[in-house]
Design a protein around this motif. Structure first.
Motif, short mmCIF file in Angstrom:
data_model
loop_
_atom_site.label_atom_id
_atom_site.label_comp_id
_atom_site.label_asym_id
_atom_site.label_seq_id
_atom_site.Cartn_x
_atom_site.Cartn_y
_atom_site.Cartn_z
N GLY A 170 26.59 50.15 51.62
CA GLY A 170 25.49 50.88 52.46
C GLY A 170 24.42 49.86 52.52
N ASP A 171 23.07 50.37 53.32
CA ASP A 171 22.19 49.73 53.68
C ASP A 171 21.41 49.50 52.59
OD1 ASP A 171 22.07 50.62 55.88
OD2 ASP A 171 20.69 51.64 55.59
N ARG A 172 21.57 49.99 51.27
CA ARG A 172 21.01 49.58 49.07
C ARG A 172 21.76 49.63 48.63
NH1 ARG A 172 16.26 47.67 49.27
NH2 ARG A 172 16.33 48.52 47.39
N GLU A 173 23.62 49.73 48.51
CA GLU A 173 24.38 50.09 47.34
C GLU A 173 25.34 48.66 47.70
OE1 GLU A 173 26.71 53.78 46.88
OE2 GLU A 173 27.61 53.02 48.90
N VAL A 174 25.60 48.22 46.45
CA VAL A 174 25.84 46.76 46.53
C VAL A 174 26.42 47.26 44.89
CG1 VAL A 174 25.84 44.34 45.89
CG2 VAL A 174 24.31 45.05 47.43
N PHE A 175 27.78 46.70 44.71
CA PHE A 175 28.75 46.54 43.32
C PHE A 175 29.14 45.15 43.32
CE2 PHE A 175 29.61 50.43 45.59
CZ PHE A 175 29.48 51.57 44.93
N ALA A 176 29.68 45.04 42.51
CA ALA A 176 30.09 43.76 41.14
C ALA A 176 31.44 43.94 40.46
CB ALA A 176 28.71 43.32 40.78
N ALA A 177 31.91 43.22 40.84
CA ALA A 177 33.70 43.42 40.62
C ALA A 177 34.05 41.90 40.72
CB ALA A 177 34.53 44.05 41.36
N SER A 178 35.27 41.69 39.54
CA SER A 178 36.10 40.21 39.17
C SER A 178 36.09 40.11 40.90
CB SER A 178 36.48 40.85 38.43
OG SER A 178 37.86 39.62 38.78
N ASP A 179 36.67 39.09 40.76
CA ASP A 179 37.05 38.39 42.66
C ASP A 179 38.06 37.86 42.86
OD1 ASP A 179 36.46 37.28 45.61
OD2 ASP A 179 36.94 35.83 44.45
N ARG A 180 38.70 38.82 41.36
CA ARG A 180 40.31 38.36 41.43
C ARG A 180 41.05 40.15 41.22
NH1 ARG A 180 43.07 33.54 40.58
NH2 ARG A 180 44.84 33.54 39.27
N CYS A 181 42.21 39.87 41.66
CA CYS A 181 42.92 40.59 42.27
C CYS A 181 44.32 40.97 40.96
CB CYS A 181 44.28 41.09 43.65
SG CYS A 181 45.17 42.30 43.87
N PRO A 182 44.32 41.63 39.91
CA PRO A 182 45.42 41.28 39.07
C PRO A 182 46.66 41.91 39.83
CG PRO A 182 44.56 43.69 38.60
CD PRO A 182 44.02 43.10 40.11
N HIS A 183 46.88 41.20 40.23
CA HIS A 183 48.90 41.90 40.96
C HIS A 183 49.24 40.15 40.66
CE1 HIS A 183 51.03 42.46 44.64
NE2 HIS A 183 51.85 42.79 43.22
N LYS A 184 48.59 39.61 42.23
CA LYS A 184 48.54 37.92 42.44
C LYS A 184 47.06 37.27 42.32
CE LYS A 184 53.21 38.58 43.18
NZ LYS A 184 54.26 37.93 42.98
N GLY A 185 46.42 37.43 41.75
CA GLY A 185 45.58 37.44 42.15
C GLY A 185 43.78 36.35 43.33
N GLY A 186 44.95 36.86 44.30
CA GLY A 186 44.17 37.12 45.00
C GLY A 186 42.42 36.76 45.34
N PRO A 187 41.54 36.87 46.06
CA PRO A 187 40.35 36.60 46.34
C PRO A 187 39.43 37.89 47.11
CG PRO A 187 41.32 35.82 47.68
CD PRO A 187 41.67 36.01 47.31
N LEU A 188 39.49 38.72 46.02
CA LEU A 188 38.91 40.32 46.53
C LEU A 188 37.67 40.66 47.54
CD1 LEU A 188 39.49 42.68 43.28
CD2 LEU A 188 41.11 42.35 45.25
N SER A 189 36.85 38.91 47.21
CA SER A 189 36.10 38.55 47.84
C SER A 189 36.32 38.62 49.96
CB SER A 189 35.00 37.60 47.98
OG SER A 189 35.39 36.64 48.06
N GLU A 190 37.20 38.53 49.60
CA GLU A 190 38.32 38.15 51.12
C GLU A 190 38.71 38.96 51.75
OE1 GLU A 190 40.06 33.56 51.16
OE2 GLU A 190 38.58 33.30 50.26
N GLY A 191 39.00 39.77 50.82
CA GLY A 191 39.26 41.72 51.08
C GLY A 191 38.72 42.48 52.01
N ILE A 192 38.93 43.47 52.32
CA ILE A 192 38.38 44.30 53.56
C ILE A 192 37.07 45.92 52.84
CG2 ILE A 192 38.99 46.43 54.95
CD1 ILE A 192 40.62 44.69 55.98
N VAL A 193 36.49 46.05 52.61
CA VAL A 193 35.34 46.50 51.84
C VAL A 193 35.20 48.10 52.98
CG1 VAL A 193 33.19 47.23 51.02
CG2 VAL A 193 34.11 44.90 51.42
#
Length: 110
Positions: free
Chosen positions: A33-56
């Motif tokens: 959102g305009d001022r809403e940000v979250f921080a999380a691991s970039d790595r999916c535990p399933h197959k190690g996918g780069p979550l930063s390249e996923g759909i928000v």
């Protein structure tokens, strides 16, 4: 808490993400959102996918490899998927994103 300035809020597009490299791995910053940000691991535990390249979407991110969906608030997988990702405290002050360096240091993010 040890707050670390990791960048400007405006550097992350709405429903987008950016990576922060830390000594323990990569942390993804997700702007929902305009001022809403979250921080999380970039790595999916399933197959190690780069979550930063996923759909928000909403307050969640979908892994680009196998469509697992994770809550950015809790890190828990949603739906029928099982698992979770680490999430990290942050705050926004004066247009800058501050990440809790102590929390990042306690858990490996990648």
């Amino acid at each position: 808490m040890n707050w670390i300035d990791v960048g400007a809020l405006d550097d992350i597009p709405l429903r987008g993400s950016r990576l922060v490299k830390t000594p323990v791995g990569c942390v993804a910053l997700f702007r929902t959102g305009d001022r809403e940000v979250f921080a999380a691991s970039d790595r999916c535990p399933h197959k190690g996918g780069p979550l930063s390249e996923g759909i928000v979407h909403g307050r969640a991110v979908t892994c680009p490899l196998h469509n697992w969906v994770f809550s950015l608030e809790t890190g828990e997988a949603q739906g029928a998927d099982e698992g979770s990702i680490p999430t990290y405290p942050l705050r926004v002050e004066n247009g800058r994103i501050l990440l809790d360096g102590d929390a990042v240091g306690r858990r490996a993010a990648a």
